[in-house]
Design a protein around this motif. Sequence first.
Motif, PDB file in Angstrom:
ATOM      1  N   ALA A  33      -0.476  -5.592 -14.865  1.00 33.13           N
ATOM      2  CA  ALA A  33      -1.098  -5.446 -13.550  1.00 33.13           C
ATOM      3  C   ALA A  33      -0.211  -4.627 -12.623  1.00 33.13           C
ATOM      4  CB  ALA A  33      -1.359  -6.826 -12.941  1.00 33.13           C
ATOM      5  N   ILE A  34      -0.869  -3.944 -11.690  1.00 38.31           N
ATOM      6  CA  ILE A  34      -0.202  -3.112 -10.680  1.00 38.31           C
ATOM      7  C   ILE A  34      -0.601  -3.626  -9.297  1.00 38.31           C
ATOM      8  CG2 ILE A  34      -0.042  -0.793  -9.699  1.00 38.31           C
ATOM      9  CD1 ILE A  34      -0.623   0.339 -12.445  1.00 38.31           C
ATOM     10  N   SER A  35       0.392  -3.809  -8.436  1.00 41.74           N
ATOM     11  CA  SER A  35       0.122  -4.282  -7.071  1.00 41.74           C
ATOM     12  C   SER A  35       1.277  -3.843  -6.171  1.00 41.74           C
ATOM     13  CB  SER A  35      -0.058  -5.805  -7.055  1.00 41.74           C
ATOM     14  OG  SER A  35       1.132  -6.464  -7.464  1.00 41.74           O
ATOM     15  N   TRP A  36       1.565  -4.630  -5.131  1.00 42.04           N
ATOM     16  CA  TRP A  36       2.696  -4.348  -4.249  1.00 42.04           C
ATOM     17  C   TRP A  36       3.444  -5.652  -3.994  1.00 42.04           C
ATOM     18  CZ3 TRP A  36      -2.446  -3.497  -2.934  1.00 42.04           C
ATOM     19  CH2 TRP A  36      -3.032  -4.463  -2.106  1.00 42.04           C
ATOM     20  N   GLU A  61      -2.151   5.590  -4.552  1.00 39.63           N
ATOM     21  CA  GLU A  61      -3.311   4.698  -4.549  1.00 39.63           C
ATOM     22  C   GLU A  61      -2.925   3.293  -4.103  1.00 39.63           C
ATOM     23  OE1 GLU A  61      -6.821   3.053  -7.579  1.00 39.63           O
ATOM     24  OE2 GLU A  61      -5.217   4.348  -8.349  1.00 39.63           O
ATOM     25  N   THR A  62      -1.759   2.824  -4.546  1.00 38.36           N
ATOM     26  CA  THR A  62      -1.318   1.478  -4.194  1.00 38.36           C
ATOM     27  C   THR A  62      -1.053   1.358  -2.697  1.00 38.36           C
ATOM     28  OG1 THR A  62      -0.316   1.228  -6.386  1.00 38.36           O
ATOM     29  CG2 THR A  62       0.398  -0.291  -4.679  1.00 38.36           C
ATOM     30  N   LEU A  63      -0.330   2.302  -2.130  1.00 38.27           N
ATOM     31  CA  LEU A  63      -0.027   2.243  -0.695  1.00 38.27           C
ATOM     32  C   LEU A  63      -1.290   2.371   0.147  1.00 38.27           C
ATOM     33  CD1 LEU A  63       3.269   4.343  -0.495  1.00 38.27           C
ATOM     34  CD2 LEU A  63       2.989   1.865  -0.701  1.00 38.27           C
ATOM     35  N   LEU A 112      -4.321   1.362  -0.710  1.00 36.57           N
ATOM     36  CA  LEU A 112      -5.062   0.107  -0.781  1.00 36.57           C
ATOM     37  C   LEU A 112      -4.365  -0.991   0.032  1.00 36.57           C
ATOM     38  CD1 LEU A 112      -7.498  -1.338  -2.000  1.00 36.57           C
ATOM     39  CD2 LEU A 112      -6.070  -1.933  -3.972  1.00 36.57           C
ATOM     40  N   ARG A 113      -3.040  -1.034  -0.014  1.00 37.09           N
ATOM     41  CA  ARG A 113      -2.308  -2.015   0.789  1.00 37.09           C
ATOM     42  C   ARG A 113      -2.565  -1.799   2.280  1.00 37.09           C
ATOM     43  NH1 ARG A 113       4.191  -2.238   0.891  1.00 37.09           N
ATOM     44  NH2 ARG A 113       3.795  -0.403   2.211  1.00 37.09           N
ATOM     45  N   GLY A 114      -2.610  -0.530   2.694  1.00 42.12           N
ATOM     46  CA  GLY A 114      -2.917  -0.245   4.091  1.00 42.12           C
ATOM     47  C   GLY A 114      -4.316  -0.691   4.483  1.00 42.12           C
ATOM     48  N   LYS A 115      -5.245  -0.644   3.550  1.00 36.25           N
ATOM     49  CA  LYS A 115      -6.625  -1.033   3.832  1.00 36.25           C
ATOM     50  C   LYS A 115      -6.795  -2.548   3.854  1.00 36.25           C
ATOM     51  CE  LYS A 115     -11.314  -0.535   1.945  1.00 36.25           C
ATOM     52  NZ  LYS A 115     -12.129   0.091   0.856  1.00 36.25           N
ATOM     53  N   LEU A 116      -6.175  -3.247   2.892  1.00 40.34           N
ATOM     54  CA  LEU A 116      -6.370  -4.694   2.752  1.00 40.34           C
ATOM     55  C   LEU A 116      -5.324  -5.519   3.479  1.00 40.34           C
ATOM     56  CD1 LEU A 116      -7.279  -4.914  -1.050  1.00 40.34           C
ATOM     57  CD2 LEU A 116      -8.838  -4.726   0.906  1.00 40.34           C
ATOM     58  N   GLY A 117      -4.178  -4.916   3.779  1.00 37.15           N
ATOM     59  CA  GLY A 117      -3.069  -5.670   4.324  1.00 37.15           C
ATOM     60  C   GLY A 117      -2.149  -6.136   3.209  1.00 37.15           C
ATOM     61  N   GLU A 118      -0.919  -6.484   3.569  1.00 33.86           N
ATOM     62  CA  GLU A 118       0.055  -6.867   2.547  1.00 33.86           C
ATOM     63  C   GLU A 118      -0.299  -8.179   1.868  1.00 33.86           C
ATOM     64  OE1 GLU A 118       4.722  -8.172   2.471  1.00 33.86           O
ATOM     65  OE2 GLU A 118       4.184  -6.413   3.668  1.00 33.86           O
ATOM     66  N   THR A 119      -0.946  -9.089   2.595  1.00 34.56           N
ATOM     67  CA  THR A 119      -1.297 -10.395   2.032  1.00 34.56           C
ATOM     68  C   THR A 119      -2.791 -10.662   2.216  1.00 34.56           C
ATOM     69  OG1 THR A 119      -0.671 -11.455   4.117  1.00 34.56           O
ATOM     70  CG2 THR A 119       0.995 -11.369   2.375  1.00 34.56           C
ATOM     71  N   PRO A 120      -3.632  -9.960   1.503  1.00 30.11           N
ATOM     72  CA  PRO A 120      -5.070 -10.208   1.625  1.00 30.11           C
ATOM     73  C   PRO A 120      -5.415 -11.597   1.095  1.00 30.11           C
ATOM     74  CG  PRO A 120      -4.620  -8.820  -0.265  1.00 30.11           C
ATOM     75  CD  PRO A 120      -3.324  -8.969   0.470  1.00 30.11           C
ATOM     76  N   PRO A 121      -6.504 -12.188   1.571  1.00 32.10           N
ATOM     77  CA  PRO A 121      -6.887 -13.520   1.085  1.00 32.10           C
ATOM     78  C   PRO A 121      -7.301 -13.469  -0.377  1.00 32.10           C
ATOM     79  CG  PRO A 121      -8.616 -12.600   2.468  1.00 32.10           C
ATOM     80  CD  PRO A 121      -7.451 -11.678   2.582  1.00 32.10           C
ATOM     81  N   CYS A 122      -7.127 -14.580  -1.060  1.00 34.96           N
ATOM     82  CA  CYS A 122      -7.529 -14.670  -2.460  1.00 34.96           C
ATOM     83  C   CYS A 122      -9.047 -14.598  -2.557  1.00 34.96           C
ATOM     84  CB  CYS A 122      -7.009 -15.980  -3.060  1.00 34.96           C
ATOM     85  SG  CYS A 122      -7.314 -16.140  -4.826  1.00 34.96           S
ATOM     86  N   ALA A 123      -9.550 -13.924  -3.570  1.00 34.59           N
ATOM     87  CA  ALA A 123     -10.992 -13.750  -3.714  1.00 34.59           C
ATOM     88  C   ALA A 123     -11.534 -14.321  -5.026  1.00 34.59           C
ATOM     89  CB  ALA A 123     -11.349 -12.268  -3.615  1.00 34.59           C
TER      90      ALA A 123
END
Length: 299
Positions: free
Chosen positions: A204-207, A242-244, A246-257
């Motif tokens: 998996a890829i994330s931040w 792409e990662t940065l 998406l992080r800017g769009k969702l925030g560093e700690t988006p809620p679990c889905a």
Amino acid sequence: METVTRVEIMRSGHFGLRAAAAAALLLTGACTQAPGLAGVSAQSPSAPSLSATPSGPAPTAEGQAAAQPPKGDDPVNVPPPKLSKYTYAFPVKGCKTSYQRKLLVLPKTTIWAKQGCAFVAPIDGVVDEVNLVNKWNPATDAGADREGRFVTIIGDDGVRYLGGHLDVVADGVKPGVRVKAGQLLGRVGKTGNARDTGSNLYFAISWKTGPAYWWVRRGMVKPWDYLDAWDSGNRTFSPREETLKLRGKLGETPPCAVQCGTRPAAPQSSKSPRPKKTGGGGDEDVVITINPSIAPFGQ
């Protein structure tokens, strides 16, 4: 007068005979020769034999070489274009692999490989998290424990990479240790909810986030295009942008889905319940979605 007349007659007779002879010769020539222009022979020149050797000097080696098309140079291997300043390694080394190229519940992929195959760092970076204990319990199927033994690193590109379902973690791999691309981090296994599937690497890829936000590390960016490039195309193809974004769009700690909670514990029995076997690394068994306003399990 009479004498002169006879002489003239005799001369006239001689001239007549000569004229007749000349006419006969002309007629004979006309029958034996092809017609043509006056004063030009009507006889055609003999055609050269096809088998005759052509006249003139023999062709030289230089001439023969000039008649042949020049041979091209050997192809020059041109490296793929450099797409970033980072260089990546495919995360499974020395083994035959296959992996999914579509979204299944989470934006991650399952890299199928034999148990014991090397899981290596996909980029230079620093080890972030290490889980040496396989905590997963099929009775509760806690989302935070699905990867079993795992290692995450924060690459020099600022991206976090997770390798889960590990059989073992390599010696010396612990948080804060610096690693190089291609360095051994662990061995492919079946821990976590991959217990009843074939051995595989959960990739998996994330931040970077804190440990409480475990759902972020489980995968936020689809990885297969990058895996394709690192395996057989361009090893400078980077997920950083792409990662940065998406992080800017969702925030560093988006809620679990998805897969956020735990399965209710089953009543105790003489036999432990086993999860349904699937071909996708076990992560498609149960999907539990909760209201994001409720604090997710594990926080």
